[in-house]
Design a protein around this motif. Structure first.
Motif, PDB file in Angstrom:
ATOM      1  N   LEU A   7      -7.288   5.389  13.838  1.00 26.52           N
ATOM      2  CA  LEU A   7      -6.732   4.237  13.117  1.00 26.52           C
ATOM      3  C   LEU A   7      -7.131   4.268  11.648  1.00 26.52           C
ATOM      4  CD1 LEU A   7      -7.264   1.298  15.648  1.00 26.52           C
ATOM      5  CD2 LEU A   7      -5.069   2.124  14.780  1.00 26.52           C
ATOM      6  N   ALA A   8      -8.405   4.560  11.384  1.00 30.31           N
ATOM      7  CA  ALA A   8      -8.884   4.576  10.004  1.00 30.31           C
ATOM      8  C   ALA A   8      -8.165   5.642   9.197  1.00 30.31           C
ATOM      9  CB  ALA A   8     -10.393   4.803   9.982  1.00 30.31           C
ATOM     10  N   ARG A   9      -7.998   6.832   9.776  1.00 24.65           N
ATOM     11  CA  ARG A   9      -7.334   7.898   9.029  1.00 24.65           C
ATOM     12  C   ARG A   9      -5.870   7.562   8.768  1.00 24.65           C
ATOM     13  NH1 ARG A   9      -7.079  14.111  11.082  1.00 24.65           N
ATOM     14  NH2 ARG A   9      -5.513  13.236  12.473  1.00 24.65           N
ATOM     15  N   ARG A  10      -5.191   7.006   9.794  1.00 22.15           N
ATOM     16  CA  ARG A  10      -3.784   6.661   9.625  1.00 22.15           C
ATOM     17  C   ARG A  10      -3.601   5.579   8.565  1.00 22.15           C
ATOM     18  NH1 ARG A  10      -2.539   4.515  14.538  1.00 22.15           N
ATOM     19  NH2 ARG A  10      -2.497   6.622  15.399  1.00 22.15           N
ATOM     20  N   LEU A  11      -4.427   4.536   8.633  1.00 25.70           N
ATOM     21  CA  LEU A  11      -4.309   3.451   7.660  1.00 25.70           C
ATOM     22  C   LEU A  11      -4.677   3.916   6.254  1.00 25.70           C
ATOM     23  CD1 LEU A  11      -5.789   0.442   9.672  1.00 25.70           C
ATOM     24  CD2 LEU A  11      -3.449   0.671   8.848  1.00 25.70           C
ATOM     25  N   SER A  12      -5.668   4.765   6.140  1.00 23.77           N
ATOM     26  CA  SER A  12      -6.079   5.273   4.824  1.00 23.77           C
ATOM     27  C   SER A  12      -4.971   6.120   4.211  1.00 23.77           C
ATOM     28  CB  SER A  12      -7.361   6.097   4.946  1.00 23.77           C
ATOM     29  OG  SER A  12      -8.420   5.311   5.440  1.00 23.77           O
ATOM     30  N   LEU A  13      -4.315   6.945   5.033  1.00 24.24           N
ATOM     31  CA  LEU A  13      -3.222   7.771   4.529  1.00 24.24           C
ATOM     32  C   LEU A  13      -2.059   6.911   4.064  1.00 24.24           C
ATOM     33  CD1 LEU A  13      -1.964  10.546   4.044  1.00 24.24           C
ATOM     34  CD2 LEU A  13      -1.215  10.547   6.450  1.00 24.24           C
ATOM     35  N   ARG A  14      -1.693   5.924   4.872  1.00 24.50           N
ATOM     36  CA  ARG A  14      -0.591   5.039   4.487  1.00 24.50           C
ATOM     37  C   ARG A  14      -0.951   4.227   3.240  1.00 24.50           C
ATOM     38  NH1 ARG A  14       3.524   4.028   8.061  1.00 24.50           N
ATOM     39  NH2 ARG A  14       3.737   1.889   7.295  1.00 24.50           N
ATOM     40  N   ALA A  15      -2.207   3.816   3.130  1.00 28.17           N
ATOM     41  CA  ALA A  15      -2.633   3.070   1.943  1.00 28.17           C
ATOM     42  C   ALA A  15      -2.558   3.948   0.704  1.00 28.17           C
ATOM     43  CB  ALA A  15      -4.053   2.544   2.141  1.00 28.17           C
ATOM     44  N   ALA A  16      -2.990   5.205   0.815  1.00 28.97           N
ATOM     45  CA  ALA A  16      -2.938   6.113  -0.330  1.00 28.97           C
ATOM     46  C   ALA A  16      -1.495   6.377  -0.744  1.00 28.97           C
ATOM     47  CB  ALA A  16      -3.633   7.429   0.021  1.00 28.97           C
ATOM     48  N   LEU A  17      -0.604   6.563   0.246  1.00 30.57           N
ATOM     49  CA  LEU A  17       0.806   6.783  -0.073  1.00 30.57           C
ATOM     50  C   LEU A  17       1.422   5.539  -0.710  1.00 30.57           C
ATOM     51  CD1 LEU A  17       1.967   8.728   3.120  1.00 30.57           C
ATOM     52  CD2 LEU A  17       1.610   9.651   0.821  1.00 30.57           C
ATOM     53  N   GLY A  18       1.080   4.370  -0.188  1.00 29.68           N
ATOM     54  CA  GLY A  18       1.615   3.132  -0.761  1.00 29.68           C
ATOM     55  C   GLY A  18       1.159   2.915  -2.182  1.00 29.68           C
ATOM     56  N   LEU A  19      -0.137   3.127  -2.433  1.00 32.19           N
ATOM     57  CA  LEU A  19      -0.640   2.995  -3.796  1.00 32.19           C
ATOM     58  C   LEU A  19       0.001   4.024  -4.718  1.00 32.19           C
ATOM     59  CD1 LEU A  19      -4.449   2.385  -3.153  1.00 32.19           C
ATOM     60  CD2 LEU A  19      -2.815   0.756  -4.119  1.00 32.19           C
ATOM     61  N   GLY A  20       0.197   5.250  -4.196  1.00 29.07           N
ATOM     62  CA  GLY A  20       0.853   6.275  -5.006  1.00 29.07           C
ATOM     63  C   GLY A  20       2.269   5.887  -5.377  1.00 29.07           C
ATOM     64  N   ALA A  21       2.999   5.291  -4.417  1.00 22.77           N
ATOM     65  CA  ALA A  21       4.373   4.866  -4.693  1.00 22.77           C
ATOM     66  C   ALA A  21       4.401   3.762  -5.751  1.00 22.77           C
ATOM     67  CB  ALA A  21       5.040   4.390  -3.410  1.00 22.77           C
ATOM     68  N   LEU A  22       3.511   2.786  -5.626  1.00 23.98           N
ATOM     69  CA  LEU A  22       3.467   1.709  -6.622  1.00 23.98           C
ATOM     70  C   LEU A  22       3.069   2.242  -7.992  1.00 23.98           C
ATOM     71  CD1 LEU A  22       1.853  -1.326  -4.743  1.00 23.98           C
ATOM     72  CD2 LEU A  22       4.227  -1.047  -5.445  1.00 23.98           C
ATOM     73  N   MET A  23       2.131   3.177  -8.020  1.00 25.22           N
ATOM     74  CA  MET A  23       1.725   3.759  -9.305  1.00 25.22           C
ATOM     75  C   MET A  23       2.857   4.577  -9.925  1.00 25.22           C
ATOM     76  SD  MET A  23      -2.234   4.879  -8.660  1.00 25.22           S
ATOM     77  CE  MET A  23      -3.509   3.648  -8.393  1.00 25.22           C
ATOM     78  N   LEU A  24       3.663   5.227  -9.080  1.00 22.35           N
ATOM     79  CA  LEU A  24       4.815   5.972  -9.604  1.00 22.35           C
ATOM     80  C   LEU A  24       5.821   5.018 -10.239  1.00 22.35           C
ATOM     81  CD1 LEU A  24       6.409   8.587  -9.948  1.00 22.35           C
ATOM     82  CD2 LEU A  24       7.344   8.225  -7.626  1.00 22.35           C
ATOM     83  N   VAL A  25       6.098   3.906  -9.560  1.00 24.58           N
ATOM     84  CA  VAL A  25       7.015   2.908 -10.134  1.00 24.58           C
ATOM     85  C   VAL A  25       6.447   2.357 -11.432  1.00 24.58           C
ATOM     86  CG1 VAL A  25       8.127   0.680  -9.751  1.00 24.58           C
ATOM     87  CG2 VAL A  25       7.962   2.312  -7.872  1.00 24.58           C
ATOM     88  N   PHE A  26       5.142   2.097 -11.440  1.00 26.67           N
ATOM     89  CA  PHE A  26       4.494   1.609 -12.669  1.00 26.67           C
ATOM     90  C   PHE A  26       4.630   2.623 -13.795  1.00 26.67           C
ATOM     91  CE2 PHE A  26       0.521   1.956 -15.154  1.00 26.67           C
ATOM     92  CZ  PHE A  26       0.637   0.806 -15.905  1.00 26.67           C
ATOM     93  N   ALA A  27       4.375   3.901 -13.485  1.00 20.77           N
ATOM     94  CA  ALA A  27       4.474   4.945 -14.516  1.00 20.77           C
ATOM     95  C   ALA A  27       5.900   5.068 -15.032  1.00 20.77           C
ATOM     96  CB  ALA A  27       3.995   6.278 -13.948  1.00 20.77           C
ATOM     97  N   LEU A  28       6.894   4.976 -14.120  1.00 22.66           N
ATOM     98  CA  LEU A  28       8.296   5.049 -14.554  1.00 22.66           C
ATOM     99  C   LEU A  28       8.663   3.870 -15.443  1.00 22.66           C
ATOM    100  CD1 LEU A  28      10.001   6.234 -11.232  1.00 22.66           C
ATOM    101  CD2 LEU A  28       9.620   7.579 -13.311  1.00 22.66           C
ATOM    102  N   ALA A  29       8.206   2.675 -15.057  1.00 24.11           N
ATOM    103  CA  ALA A  29       8.499   1.500 -15.872  1.00 24.11           C
ATOM    104  C   ALA A  29       7.840   1.607 -17.244  1.00 24.11           C
ATOM    105  CB  ALA A  29       8.028   0.234 -15.158  1.00 24.11           C
ATOM    106  N   LEU A  30       6.592   2.065 -17.265  1.00 26.81           N
ATOM    107  CA  LEU A  30       5.898   2.213 -18.543  1.00 26.81           C
ATOM    108  C   LEU A  30       6.569   3.284 -19.394  1.00 26.81           C
ATOM    109  CD1 LEU A  30       3.470   1.292 -20.219  1.00 26.81           C
ATOM    110  CD2 LEU A  30       2.119   3.095 -19.107  1.00 26.81           C
ATOM    111  N   GLY A  31       6.978   4.395 -18.763  1.00 29.02           N
ATOM    112  CA  GLY A  31       7.668   5.449 -19.507  1.00 29.02           C
ATOM    113  C   GLY A  31       9.000   4.978 -20.053  1.00 29.02           C
ATOM    114  N   ALA A  32       9.732   4.198 -19.231  1.00 33.33           N
ATOM    115  CA  ALA A  32      11.018   3.667 -19.691  1.00 33.33           C
ATOM    116  C   ALA A  32      10.828   2.729 -20.870  1.00 33.33           C
ATOM    117  CB  ALA A  32      11.724   2.948 -18.544  1.00 33.33           C
TER     118      ALA A  32
END
Length: 374
Positions: A7-32
């Motif tokens: 459970l810990a590994r699965r949740l940690s992986l999903r959390a890392a992917l979710g944070l990565g996705a939000l950071m990508l959107v943030f970077a795109l918005a900042l770049g735009a």
């Protein structure tokens, strides 16, 4: 691999992917936003007469910058520090000696700082020194009501449980994995609050993660209980769990009810709750009245993150009895000289939070009395 680790590994992986996705959107918005501002600069320099293009690029820059700013507030909200009174080693040397000794016995756990809080609870909090980055620090939170409620032996059982979390679940990289999971859920909550429409989608996408996090939390509680039972014995741990649950019930249903009942008659309380809590425990707590209520109400599992008291006692296979009042409490033994200062700080914090509601109730009650008298 056991259930908790999966459970810990699965949740940690999903959390890392979710944070990565939000950071990508943030970077795109900042770049735009940066690109649009650059285009505005070029348009102003090269096409001085075509203001429509300048206005369009300015609008794009404004929207992108707004989105990046909102996302940054969601993403980079750090885990707040503990709320309470920080105790240095010089102020409470005997308490630190006790905590250090238990830490050495339970997997060589080391605590950076102890906090005294207003809850009847103990907890271990790990957070990077600078909120999101920096060295991982370990904070021990001990509630002043808890210190009034337990003996040193019982506190050792409680600490063994809390340190069991660290030994089993939060060592080295596992501590950072836990930090990433907490960061992800905090970012999701912020997005739900700041972007209601996006929040509905995020809420649905993360519902399974929330359920799994609750399951993980319950599993971790049983695991920490097992570590503590091996360290201090299941009878002492079970008796301590029942003792704390009973005193928590007394404070919630008796002590604080009587304190707050004064707001109908007095503009300010006639007592200082935390200063008088030790005496209140002695005067009002009756073990015979509390045991059945705690077991009958299944204390301890109201938030869905923790097993109930009955479940934890069942796992320990113990049926403890409540002791008489604690004559030599942790508060008296280890915090004696500090008690007036600690109580004063907690009373001030409590009154700053409660004052508005207290005075509102008092004014309404006074108005009703005046109308009745007229």
């Amino acid at each position: 691999m056991d259930q908790r680790a999966r459970l810990a590994r699965r949740l940690s992986l999903r959390a890392a992917l979710g944070l990565g996705a939000l950071m990508l959107v943030f970077a795109l918005a900042l770049g735009a936003a940066c690109l649009a501002l650059w285009q505005v600069h070029l348009q102003v320099q090269a096409l001085a007469g075509q203001w429509l293009s300048v206005l369009c690029w300015s609008a794009v820059a404004t929207v992108a910058a707004w989105l990046a700013l909102r996302l940054s507030a969601c993403l980079f909200a750090s885990n707040p520090p503990p709320i309470g009174v920080a105790l240095s080693r010089e102020l409470a040397p005997s308490l630190y000696v006790l905590v250090d000794r238990v830490g050495r016995d339970i997997g060589d756990v080391r605590i950076d700082i102890i906090w005294i809080t207003g809850d009847i609870n103990a907890a271990v909090l790990q957070r990077p020194r600078h909120g999101l980055i920096g060295r991982m620090e370990t904070h021990l939170l001990i509630g002043l009501p808890l210190a009034h409620s337990v003996s040193e032996r019982q506190l050792v059982a409680i600490l063994s449980h809390e340190f069991g979390h660290l030994v089993c679940q939060r060592r080295a990289l596992a501590a950072w994995a836990c930090h990433v999971r907490a960061w992800w859920f905090r970012a999701v909550d912020n997005c739900i609050e700041r972007f209601p429409r996006l929040g509905v989608l995020l809420d649905r996408l993360t519902l399974g993660d929330v359920v799994q996090a609750q399951v993980l939390s319950r599993v971790e509680e049983f695991e920490a209980d097992r570590v503590a039972a091996e360290a201090v014995g299941a009878p002492l741990l079970a008796q301590t769990l029942l003792e704390v649950a009973a005193r928590e019930r007394f404070l919630r249903d008796d002590y604080w009810v009587k304190v707050m009942a004064q707001c109908a008659e007095l503009p300010r309380p006639s007592v200082r709750p935390y200063r008088d809590m030790g005496l209140g425990m002695v005067a009002g707590f009756l073990p015979s009245d509390q045991r059945g209520g705690c077991l009958g109400e299944d204390c301890g599992g109201e938030d869905g993150l923790h097993p109930t008291l009955n479940e934890r006692l069942g796992a320990l296979r113990e049926v403890p009895a409540l002791e008489t009042l604690v004559e030599d409490s942790v508060a008296e033994r280890h915090l004696g000289p500090m008690l007036p200062r600690l109580a004063w700080a907690l009373d001030r914090a409590w009154w700053s939070v409660t004052r508005g509601e207290w005075r509102q109730v008092y004014r309404r009650s006074r108005t009703r009395r005046l109308r009745s008298a007229a």
